[in-house]
Design a protein around this motif. Sequence first.
Motif, PDB file in Angstrom:
ATOM      1  N   PHE A  95     -89.941   6.085  -0.976  1.00 20.09           N
ATOM      2  CA  PHE A  95     -89.463   7.027   0.087  1.00 20.09           C
ATOM      3  C   PHE A  95     -89.995   6.802   1.639  1.00 20.09           C
ATOM      4  CE2 PHE A  95     -89.371  10.816   2.971  1.00 20.09           C
ATOM      5  CZ  PHE A  95     -88.127  11.242   2.666  1.00 20.09           C
ATOM      6  N   TYR A  96     -89.184   6.671   2.431  1.00 20.94           N
ATOM      7  CA  TYR A  96     -89.462   6.188   3.766  1.00 20.94           C
ATOM      8  C   TYR A  96     -89.414   7.157   4.953  1.00 20.94           C
ATOM      9  CZ  TYR A  96     -89.092   1.350   1.668  1.00 20.94           C
ATOM     10  OH  TYR A  96     -89.019   0.477   0.886  1.00 20.94           O
ATOM     11  N   ASN A  97     -90.242   7.476   5.493  1.00 17.76           N
ATOM     12  CA  ASN A  97     -90.141   8.391   6.756  1.00 17.76           C
ATOM     13  C   ASN A  97     -89.253   7.644   7.963  1.00 17.76           C
ATOM     14  OD1 ASN A  97     -91.611  10.334   5.623  1.00 17.76           O
ATOM     15  ND2 ASN A  97     -93.425  10.594   7.054  1.00 17.76           N
ATOM     16  N   PRO A  98     -88.496   8.544   8.614  1.00 19.30           N
ATOM     17  CA  PRO A  98     -87.735   7.697   9.600  1.00 19.30           C
ATOM     18  C   PRO A  98     -88.883   6.955  10.678  1.00 19.30           C
ATOM     19  CG  PRO A  98     -87.316  10.053   9.583  1.00 19.30           C
ATOM     20  CD  PRO A  98     -88.337   9.979   8.707  1.00 19.30           C
ATOM     21  N   LYS A  99     -88.241   5.835  11.086  1.00 23.32           N
ATOM     22  CA  LYS A  99     -88.886   4.804  11.936  1.00 23.32           C
ATOM     23  C   LYS A  99     -89.168   5.202  13.171  1.00 23.32           C
ATOM     24  CE  LYS A  99     -88.370   0.625   9.162  1.00 23.32           C
ATOM     25  NZ  LYS A  99     -87.897  -0.901   9.144  1.00 23.32           N
ATOM     26  N   ASP A 100     -88.075   5.926  13.908  1.00 21.94           N
ATOM     27  CA  ASP A 100     -88.064   6.120  15.347  1.00 21.94           C
ATOM     28  C   ASP A 100     -88.651   7.410  15.413  1.00 21.94           C
ATOM     29  OD1 ASP A 100     -86.691   5.816  18.013  1.00 21.94           O
ATOM     30  OD2 ASP A 100     -85.894   8.091  17.578  1.00 21.94           O
ATOM     31  N   PRO A 101     -89.457   7.668  16.664  1.00 22.33           N
ATOM     32  CA  PRO A 101     -90.217   8.914  16.736  1.00 22.33           C
ATOM     33  C   PRO A 101     -89.481  10.155  16.824  1.00 22.33           C
ATOM     34  CG  PRO A 101     -91.331   7.087  17.801  1.00 22.33           C
ATOM     35  CD  PRO A 101     -90.103   6.627  17.294  1.00 22.33           C
ATOM     36  N   ALA A 140     -86.198  10.569  15.553  1.00 16.32           N
ATOM     37  CA  ALA A 140     -85.731  10.939  14.503  1.00 16.32           C
ATOM     38  C   ALA A 140     -86.840  11.785  13.753  1.00 16.32           C
ATOM     39  CB  ALA A 140     -85.342   9.903  13.466  1.00 16.32           C
ATOM     40  N   TYR A 141     -87.982  11.354  13.810  1.00 14.30           N
ATOM     41  CA  TYR A 141     -89.189  11.793  12.728  1.00 14.30           C
ATOM     42  C   TYR A 141     -89.388  13.256  13.295  1.00 14.30           C
ATOM     43  CZ  TYR A 141     -93.847  12.786  11.243  1.00 14.30           C
ATOM     44  OH  TYR A 141     -94.930  13.349  10.836  1.00 14.30           O
ATOM     45  N   ILE A 142     -89.446  13.469  14.671  1.00 15.97           N
ATOM     46  CA  ILE A 142     -89.656  14.692  15.059  1.00 15.97           C
ATOM     47  C   ILE A 142     -88.808  15.650  14.640  1.00 15.97           C
ATOM     48  CG2 ILE A 142     -89.611  16.208  17.251  1.00 15.97           C
ATOM     49  CD1 ILE A 142     -90.932  13.496  18.460  1.00 15.97           C
ATOM     50  N   LEU A 143     -87.593  15.340  14.530  1.00 17.35           N
ATOM     51  CA  LEU A 143     -86.249  16.358  14.144  1.00 17.35           C
ATOM     52  C   LEU A 143     -86.390  16.564  12.459  1.00 17.35           C
ATOM     53  CD1 LEU A 143     -83.471  14.930  16.338  1.00 17.35           C
ATOM     54  CD2 LEU A 143     -84.911  17.053  16.658  1.00 17.35           C
ATOM     55  N   THR A 144     -86.965  15.358  11.597  1.00 15.11           N
ATOM     56  CA  THR A 144     -86.625  15.564  10.338  1.00 15.11           C
ATOM     57  C   THR A 144     -87.874  15.657   9.589  1.00 15.11           C
ATOM     58  OG1 THR A 144     -86.716  13.078  10.107  1.00 15.11           O
ATOM     59  CG2 THR A 144     -84.519  14.421  10.729  1.00 15.11           C
ATOM     60  N   GLU A 191     -88.030  18.067   6.526  1.00 10.64           N
ATOM     61  CA  GLU A 191     -87.261  17.649   5.451  1.00 10.64           C
ATOM     62  C   GLU A 191     -87.897  16.381   4.702  1.00 10.64           C
ATOM     63  OE1 GLU A 191     -82.942  15.119   4.633  1.00 10.64           O
ATOM     64  OE2 GLU A 191     -83.539  16.169   6.684  1.00 10.64           O
ATOM     65  N   SER A 192     -88.533  15.417   5.272  1.00 12.40           N
ATOM     66  CA  SER A 192     -89.513  14.494   4.768  1.00 12.40           C
ATOM     67  C   SER A 192     -90.491  15.093   3.915  1.00 12.40           C
ATOM     68  CB  SER A 192     -90.108  13.441   5.906  1.00 12.40           C
ATOM     69  OG  SER A 192     -88.866  12.916   6.485  1.00 12.40           O
ATOM     70  N   ILE A 193     -91.205  16.296   4.301  1.00 12.91           N
ATOM     71  CA  ILE A 193     -92.177  16.904   3.557  1.00 12.91           C
ATOM     72  C   ILE A 193     -91.487  17.409   2.263  1.00 12.91           C
ATOM     73  CG2 ILE A 193     -93.644  18.707   3.352  1.00 12.91           C
ATOM     74  CD1 ILE A 193     -94.014  18.291   6.584  1.00 12.91           C
ATOM     75  N   GLU A 194     -90.621  17.923   2.248  1.00 17.02           N
ATOM     76  CA  GLU A 194     -89.857  18.593   1.141  1.00 17.02           C
ATOM     77  C   GLU A 194     -89.665  17.351  -0.004  1.00 17.02           C
ATOM     78  OE1 GLU A 194     -86.552  21.015   2.051  1.00 17.02           O
ATOM     79  OE2 GLU A 194     -87.727  22.341   3.378  1.00 17.02           O
ATOM     80  N   LYS A 195     -88.861  16.460   0.699  1.00 22.90           N
ATOM     81  CA  LYS A 195     -88.492  15.193  -0.325  1.00 22.90           C
ATOM     82  C   LYS A 195     -89.636  14.587  -0.961  1.00 22.90           C
ATOM     83  CE  LYS A 195     -83.983  14.326   1.877  1.00 22.90           C
ATOM     84  NZ  LYS A 195     -83.201  13.393   2.288  1.00 22.90           N
ATOM     85  N   LYS A 196     -90.868  14.203  -0.349  1.00 25.86           N
ATOM     86  CA  LYS A 196     -92.104  13.938  -0.764  1.00 25.86           C
ATOM     87  C   LYS A 196     -92.684  14.750  -1.805  1.00 25.86           C
ATOM     88  CE  LYS A 196     -94.303  12.423   3.139  1.00 25.86           C
ATOM     89  NZ  LYS A 196     -93.740  12.319   4.163  1.00 25.86           N
ATOM     90  N   LEU A 197     -92.788  15.938  -1.429  1.00 28.07           N
ATOM     91  CA  LEU A 197     -93.378  16.945  -2.392  1.00 28.07           C
ATOM     92  C   LEU A 197     -92.720  16.971  -3.651  1.00 28.07           C
ATOM     93  CD1 LEU A 197     -94.353  19.839  -0.016  1.00 28.07           C
ATOM     94  CD2 LEU A 197     -96.070  18.254  -1.207  1.00 28.07           C
ATOM     95  N   ALA A 198     -91.012  16.978  -3.714  1.00 31.49           N
ATOM     96  CA  ALA A 198     -90.217  16.916  -5.023  1.00 31.49           C
ATOM     97  C   ALA A 198     -90.750  15.593  -5.586  1.00 31.49           C
ATOM     98  CB  ALA A 198     -88.983  16.856  -4.500  1.00 31.49           C
ATOM     99  N   HIS A 199     -90.879  14.468  -5.328  1.00 30.84           N
ATOM    100  CA  HIS A 199     -91.211  13.512  -5.926  1.00 30.84           C
ATOM    101  C   HIS A 199     -92.627  13.489  -6.182  1.00 30.84           C
ATOM    102  CE1 HIS A 199     -88.133  10.512  -4.837  1.00 30.84           C
ATOM    103  NE2 HIS A 199     -88.074  10.880  -3.334  1.00 30.84           N
ATOM    104  N   LEU A 200     -93.482  13.956  -5.661  1.00 29.15           N
ATOM    105  CA  LEU A 200     -94.924  14.076  -6.154  1.00 29.15           C
ATOM    106  C   LEU A 200     -94.820  15.076  -7.489  1.00 29.15           C
ATOM    107  CD1 LEU A 200     -96.833  14.076  -2.939  1.00 29.15           C
ATOM    108  CD2 LEU A 200     -97.084  12.468  -4.605  1.00 29.15           C
ATOM    109  N   ASN A 201     -94.177  16.306  -7.265  1.00 24.99           N
ATOM    110  CA  ASN A 201     -94.234  17.303  -8.274  1.00 24.99           C
ATOM    111  C   ASN A 201     -93.419  16.638  -9.697  1.00 24.99           C
ATOM    112  OD1 ASN A 201     -95.196  19.380  -7.076  1.00 24.99           O
ATOM    113  ND2 ASN A 201     -93.396  19.926  -6.187  1.00 24.99           N
ATOM    114  N   THR A 202     -92.687  15.632  -9.564  1.00 27.37           N
ATOM    115  CA  THR A 202     -92.034  15.012 -10.583  1.00 27.37           C
ATOM    116  C   THR A 202     -93.225  14.278 -11.587  1.00 27.37           C
ATOM    117  OG1 THR A 202     -89.982  14.862  -9.714  1.00 27.37           O
ATOM    118  CG2 THR A 202     -90.292  13.185 -11.343  1.00 27.37           C
ATOM    119  N   ILE A 203     -93.919  13.488 -10.716  1.00 29.60           N
ATOM    120  CA  ILE A 203     -94.990  12.458 -11.512  1.00 29.60           C
ATOM    121  C   ILE A 203     -96.311  13.134 -11.604  1.00 29.60           C
ATOM    122  CG2 ILE A 203     -93.651  10.474 -10.753  1.00 29.60           C
ATOM    123  CD1 ILE A 203     -95.894  10.019  -8.587  1.00 29.60           C
TER     124      ILE A 203
END
Length: 502
Positions: free
Chosen positions: A468-474, A476-480, A483-495
Motif C-alpha cells: 500500500f502506498y501513501n500519496p507521494k505529493d505533499p 495529496a497526502y495532506i488531503l488524504t 483515508e490512508s490510515i484507515e486502509k492501512k489499519l484494515a490491512h493490518l487487521n487482516t494479517i
Amino acid sequence: MQKIVLNDKFEQDWIRMFTHLANLFFEQSQIIPDVEEGAIQVDLSVNRNADGLLVGKAILTQDGLDYAATFSEMEEDGDDIVKTRQLKRVYSHILLEVLEQATGMQQSWGILTGIRPMKLYHKYRREGHSSEEAQQILMERHRLSSEKSALLAKIAKVQLQIVPDLYELKNEVSIYIGIPFCPTKCAYCTFPAYAIHRKSGRVENFLDGLHEEIREMGKWLTERDMAITTIYFGGGTPTSIEAKEMDGLYETMYASFPNMENVREVTVEAGRPDTITPAKIDVLKKWGIDRISVNPQSYTDETLKAIGRHHTVQETVDKFWLSRNMGMKNINMDLIIGLPNEGIDEFKHSLAETEKMQPESLTVHTLSFKRASEMTRNKDKYKVADRETVEQMMKLGEEWNAANGYEPYYLYRQKNILGNLENVGYSKPGEESIYNIVIMEEVQTIIGVGCGASSKFIDPGTGKITQFYNPKDPAAYILTYDESIEKKLAHLNTIFPAPLTK
C-alpha cells in the motif's frame, strides 16, 4: 533499439520477461510480431520427453549466423503457478544462452532480473539445503556465476549473525517514516522528494498529518502490544525540516509507539550534508539516535553540480566530522558508481577520501536509469561509464572494503542498472543496518507512514505480500492521510487479528 522476432506468440507477461532479458544485452529492445531488416530471429521451444524431462531449445539467427542452446530439467510437481514458473525459467535459460553467444557478453546474475536475489538464497536454505547446495542450485537453476553465488552466501552468513532470528521476525513489524523534502532534487532520483520551501505552509501541514499517522499507528500497535524491530526515517531527506520539528516528531514517536525500549535500531537519513546542523545533532542525541547517513555520492565537486546536489565535497567532510565529534557513533555513507563523467580515477579518489573517515558502513550503489528521473529523461546530457569500466569500479569497491575491514551485509539490484550489476551495503562487523536487512529480505511487515511511504504487509501464516502506498505529493497526502490510515489499519487487521479477550 534492437528488434527481436520470436517464432511463437506469447502472453504479455512472457513478452515482458523476454524483453527484460534482452535488455541485459542491448540498451533497448522490442519484441515484434513480424520480421524486419536488422531484427534478430529467435526460435524457442520447450517439450516434455517420455522420462518427464522438460527440454528447451533455442536457435538465434542474426546476420546469417545461427546460435543454438539447450537446457533441460525434471518437471516439477505442483499447481499451475509452479509449472508456469518452471517453464519461464527454462525459456529464460535458453534465451539467455543464445544471447550470450551472439553478443559475447556474459551475465554474472544469469536469468535473474528481479531486485532481490538474496531472497532466493534464503529460500533454498529455509528448504533445508546447505550453503553449498544453495549455491549450486543458484548456478544450475538460475545461471548465476560462482562469484555471485558465493557473494550471496557470504552476505547471508553475516545477516544471520547480526539477526539470528531473521526467519522468525514475521510477528514483529518495522516502521518506515517518510519525509518528502530535500534541499534540491538529484538528477538520478525518483524518490518522493520535493525542494523544501516554507511559503505555502505545506511543510507544516504535512507534519500535522504525519503526527496524526504516527499516533494512530501507535494506538493499533499498543492495543496488540506489538514488538517493533526497527524504525527508519527516510525520504527525501528527513533532516531537511527544522530541529524543533524533528524534536516534535521524535517526541510523538516515543509517546505513541509501544515497547520503544526494545526497538533494536532507529535510523535517520541525514543524507544531504547541507541539512546537518549542530542543533539537529543535539536533537538526535537527546532521543538516543546515533545511526545516521551522511552521503557524499561522489568526492568530485563537478559531479555534485552535474547531478543537482547543492553541497560541496568539503561540506560533506566537515559535516561528517561535526557529526562524529558531537557523538554520532554509527555513520553510513553512500557512493555511486557510474555517475556522469566519472571513471576509475574519480572512484579511486572517492574511496581514498572515504578511507580518511572510516564510516561504520558504506553502501556502494551502481547508477540506475530510473524511468521518471531527470537523468533518464535527458540521457544525452549525461555521459556515463561503459560496462567494462563500471565492472572495474565495482571490483575496486569490493577490494577497498575488504582491505578496510568491511563485510558485505545486504544486496539488491535495480532495473536499468549500469553493467547489470548490483548495490551492496558493507559495514564494519556489528554495525550492520537491521532495517536494510529486513526490508530487502521481506521477512516481516513494514508499516510506512508519511509522504510516499510504502507499506508492505506480509501475512505471517501464508507469506503473502500486499503493498500500500501513501500519496507521494505533499498536497495529496495532506488531503488524504485519514483515508490512508484507515486502509492501512484494515490491512493490518487482516494479517494481525485482534487477540480474543477473556
